[in-house]
Design a protein around this motif. Sequence first.
Motif, mmCIF file in Angstrom:
data_model
loop_
_atom_site.group_PDB
_atom_site.id
_atom_site.type_symbol
_atom_site.label_atom_id
_atom_site.label_comp_id
_atom_site.label_asym_id
_atom_site.label_seq_id
_atom_site.Cartn_x
_atom_site.Cartn_y
_atom_site.Cartn_z
ATOM 1 N N UNK A 97 0.726 -1.264 -0.020
ATOM 2 C CA UNK A 97 0.047 -0.020 0.007
ATOM 3 C C UNK A 97 0.910 1.112 0.041
ATOM 4 N N UNK A 98 2.005 1.253 0.722
ATOM 5 C CA UNK A 98 2.871 2.371 0.847
ATOM 6 C C UNK A 98 3.504 2.679 -0.572
ATOM 7 N N UNK A 99 3.912 1.702 -1.069
ATOM 8 C CA UNK A 99 4.692 1.569 -2.216
ATOM 9 C C UNK A 99 3.612 2.126 -3.467
ATOM 10 N N UNK A 100 2.289 1.735 -3.460
ATOM 11 C CA UNK A 100 1.530 2.289 -4.407
ATOM 12 C C UNK A 100 1.087 3.737 -4.192
ATOM 13 N N UNK A 101 1.247 4.097 -2.844
ATOM 14 C CA UNK A 101 0.875 5.761 -2.406
ATOM 15 C C UNK A 101 2.285 6.460 -3.106
ATOM 16 N N UNK A 102 3.431 5.701 -2.925
ATOM 17 C CA UNK A 102 4.503 6.593 -3.503
ATOM 18 C C UNK A 102 4.564 6.676 -4.945
ATOM 19 N N UNK A 103 4.184 5.568 -5.682
ATOM 20 C CA UNK A 103 4.101 5.732 -7.090
ATOM 21 C C UNK A 103 2.814 6.665 -7.783
ATOM 22 N N UNK A 104 1.820 6.763 -6.657
ATOM 23 C CA UNK A 104 0.680 7.740 -7.103
ATOM 24 C C UNK A 104 1.100 9.286 -7.062
ATOM 25 N N UNK A 105 2.159 9.337 -6.189
ATOM 26 C CA UNK A 105 2.578 10.889 -5.780
ATOM 27 C C UNK A 105 3.456 11.328 -6.889
ATOM 28 N N UNK A 106 3.951 10.603 -7.660
ATOM 29 C CA UNK A 106 5.006 10.842 -8.871
ATOM 30 C C UNK A 106 4.223 11.378 -10.098
#
Length: 106
Positions: A97-106
């Motif tokens: 979930x944290x990894x997905x959040x990081x990707x969405x912030x890009x």
Amino acid sequence: MGTKQEKLGGLLKGLAAQFLQIESAGTSMITVTDCRVSDNMRRALILITVLPEKGEEPALNFVKRKRSDFKNYVKSKTRMQFIPFFDFAIDKGEKNRQHIDELLKM
């Protein structure tokens, strides 16, 4: 999970968080994210996250070494007749979930 397992899981999750707050050395931040109790309530899997990520393996080894101490802690804080076998694992779902959040912030 049934209602009894959910209640027991919530109780054990809180106790695990308290125990790790007392026992951890502070080199890594260990957070209890979930507790899954088996149908017969004889086993409990406590899921944790660790920051920084490079501290995951030492933290997991630490909490696994402290299993018997945690069992004694649960005995001292509750009036349970049977204390389940505890195991600890890294919460991969939270990590994803944290990894997905990081990707969405890009």
